[in-house]
Design a protein around this motif. Structure first.
Motif, mmCIF file in Angstrom:
data_model
loop_
_atom_site.group_PDB
_atom_site.id
_atom_site.type_symbol
_atom_site.label_atom_id
_atom_site.label_comp_id
_atom_site.label_asym_id
_atom_site.label_seq_id
_atom_site.Cartn_x
_atom_site.Cartn_y
_atom_site.Cartn_z
ATOM 1 N N ARG A 23 0.705 -1.374 0.064
ATOM 2 C CA ARG A 23 0.055 -0.204 -0.015
ATOM 3 C C ARG A 23 0.854 1.289 0.149
ATOM 4 O O ARG A 23 0.425 2.390 0.062
ATOM 5 C CB ARG A 23 -0.945 -0.097 1.211
ATOM 6 C CG ARG A 23 -1.936 -1.018 1.300
ATOM 7 C CD ARG A 23 -2.679 -1.036 2.550
ATOM 8 N NE ARG A 23 -1.634 -1.762 3.666
ATOM 9 C CZ ARG A 23 -1.840 -1.868 4.757
ATOM 10 N NH1 ARG A 23 -3.221 -1.683 5.190
ATOM 11 N NH2 ARG A 23 -0.969 -2.182 6.012
ATOM 12 N N GLU A 25 2.903 1.871 2.474
ATOM 13 C CA GLU A 25 2.951 2.511 3.895
ATOM 14 C C GLU A 25 4.109 1.698 4.551
ATOM 15 O O GLU A 25 4.577 0.771 4.229
ATOM 16 C CB GLU A 25 1.750 2.050 4.741
ATOM 17 C CG GLU A 25 0.458 2.698 4.117
ATOM 18 C CD GLU A 25 -0.759 2.457 4.857
ATOM 19 O OE1 GLU A 25 -0.741 1.690 5.876
ATOM 20 O OE2 GLU A 25 -1.936 3.027 4.361
ATOM 21 N N LEU A 313 1.993 -1.150 -6.406
ATOM 22 C CA LEU A 313 1.349 -0.281 -5.164
ATOM 23 C C LEU A 313 -0.045 0.135 -5.726
ATOM 24 O O LEU A 313 -0.484 0.629 -6.456
ATOM 25 C CB LEU A 313 2.464 0.706 -4.890
ATOM 26 C CG LEU A 313 3.553 0.638 -4.405
ATOM 27 C CD1 LEU A 313 4.638 1.927 -4.399
ATOM 28 C CD2 LEU A 313 3.787 -0.280 -3.241
ATOM 29 N N LYS A 314 -0.728 -0.328 -4.474
ATOM 30 C CA LYS A 314 -2.438 -0.117 -4.520
ATOM 31 C C LYS A 314 -2.763 -0.737 -6.119
ATOM 32 O O LYS A 314 -3.664 -0.062 -6.552
ATOM 33 C CB LYS A 314 -2.638 1.206 -4.381
ATOM 34 C CG LYS A 314 -2.391 1.908 -3.238
ATOM 35 C CD LYS A 314 -2.555 3.266 -2.836
ATOM 36 C CE LYS A 314 -2.028 3.944 -1.517
ATOM 37 N NZ LYS A 314 -2.092 5.217 -1.341
ATOM 38 N N GLY A 315 -2.456 -1.710 -6.495
ATOM 39 C CA GLY A 315 -2.986 -2.551 -7.535
ATOM 40 C C GLY A 315 -2.396 -2.208 -8.771
ATOM 41 O O GLY A 315 -2.818 -2.407 -9.991
ATOM 42 N N SER A 316 -1.493 -1.034 -8.825
ATOM 43 C CA SER A 316 -0.814 -0.310 -10.064
ATOM 44 C C SER A 316 0.796 -0.265 -10.023
ATOM 45 O O SER A 316 1.093 -0.322 -9.243
ATOM 46 C CB SER A 316 -1.256 0.955 -10.164
ATOM 47 O OG SER A 316 -2.769 1.050 -10.491
#
Length: 336
Positions: A23, A25, A313-316
């Protein structure tokens, strides 16, 4: 800065090490012992939770899932370590340093099994996929070398400056003012093709055949030195970062394997070389078809690039760029 299976690791001055999750983070932060800066990090291909980080002349082995005191610390290099590489079975770790030494550490008994050498700073090392005994290295001596870990001498060596002078003839004198110091290596997933970035702004693509390698492609990638090269998992898509503050994405598939396989093109190239040598000047367009290579993506990062990585990251898909600042920049990456 390195990534594996959704984790990204980054290092900074004063022994600071951080791990980030999928994510984006912060998942953990640690101050490694000693005063050395964290110059290189690498995950184990065999066990993604294991993370190796160099700080000064030391290497620490850590658990990336829960950063705490290192499980083991290797102190076998005499100078600051610039690059780390671990082979696929995690049987060997290569640590390249400012003295030009590459310490090969047997991870089974945690001892140095062999020392390989450049005559100047060794800037980059990379194991070839599916070939755990085969290592590539480059350095500020302008040498690119292919090693077998069982031998103390390289199987094959190319001097980038000699190659430039051979191709350019007498007008290669300009190279003395901007020599092709080799900064970075990356091997494609096939294991037979690798890229090298150098101080003269050029990107060179080589193919390994048996116990030697040959240059297949060279093009002016950046207006200043190429500090980082990184092959993406997709075949022959290459990211490069430069001292000019740019990050570029290239598709080098059209040039890989073509120059050596076409006798007509090779003859045309030799004639062009002979012609330009007679005229006593360098005609870059005649000498090379590499001018056709254009970047597929240009990122104006604006600062000198220290390290490149890519992650989802975050699906991309994202490009991660580390520079002289304390921040890691994140840019979108198109499907390759």
């Amino acid at each position: 800065m390195r990534r594996v299976h959704g984790l990204v690791a980054s290092g900074a001055e004063g022994g600071e090490l951080a791990v980030w999750d999928a994510r984006g983070e912060l998942a953990g932060r640690l101050q490694l012992p000693g005063a050395g800066d964290v110059a290189a990090v690498v995950f184990s291909p065999a066990c993604p939770a294991r993370l190796f980080a160099s700080h000064g002349a030391s290497v620490s082995l850590l658990d990336a899932r829960a950063l705490k005191e290192p499980a083991h610390r290797f102190q076998v290099n005499e100078e600051e370590i610039n690059c780390l590489a671990v082979n696929e079975p995690e049987s060997a770790l290569a640590a390249a340093d400012d003295a030009g030494a590459i310490r090969i550490i047997d991870l089974g008994n945690k001892k140095v099994s062999r020392t390989l050498r450049h005559s100047n700073i060794c800037s980059s090392v990379a194991f070839r996929p599916q070939r755990p005994q085969s290592l590539l290295s480059c350095g500020l001596d302008m040498q690119v070398m292919l090693w077998n870990l069982q031998k103390a001498r390289p199987l094959w060596t190319t001097n980038l400056q000699d190659s430039e002078m051979e191709e350019a003839g007498a007008q290669a004198a300009g190279q003395f003012f901007n020599p092709p110091l080799a900064h970075s290596l990356s091997v494609a997933s096939c294991g037979n093709v690798f890229g090298c970035g150098a101080q003269d702004g050029k990107v060179r693509i080589f193919r390994v055949t048996g116990v030697k390698f040959e240059q297949e492609l060279a093009f002016q990638g950046h207006s200043l030195g190429v500090s980082q090269v990184l092959f993406l998992p997709a075949a022959y898509w290459l990211l490069t970062g430069g001292n000019d503050g740019k990050v570029l994405l290239w598709d080098v598939s059209s040039g890989v394997g073509k120059q050596q396989k076409s006798p007509a093109r090779s003859l045309q190239r030799r004639k062009a070389q002979a012609s330009t040598k007679k005229e006593g000047k360098l005609n870059k367009a005649a000498l090379s078809e590499d001018a056709e290579i254009l970047p597929k993506l240009t990122i104006e990062h604006g600062e000198k690039v220290n390290w490149l990585s890519c992650a989802e990251l975050k699906g991309s898909k994202r490009v991660l760029v580390a520079d002289q600042s304390s921040s890691i920049s994140v840019y979108p990456l198109p499907d390759a």
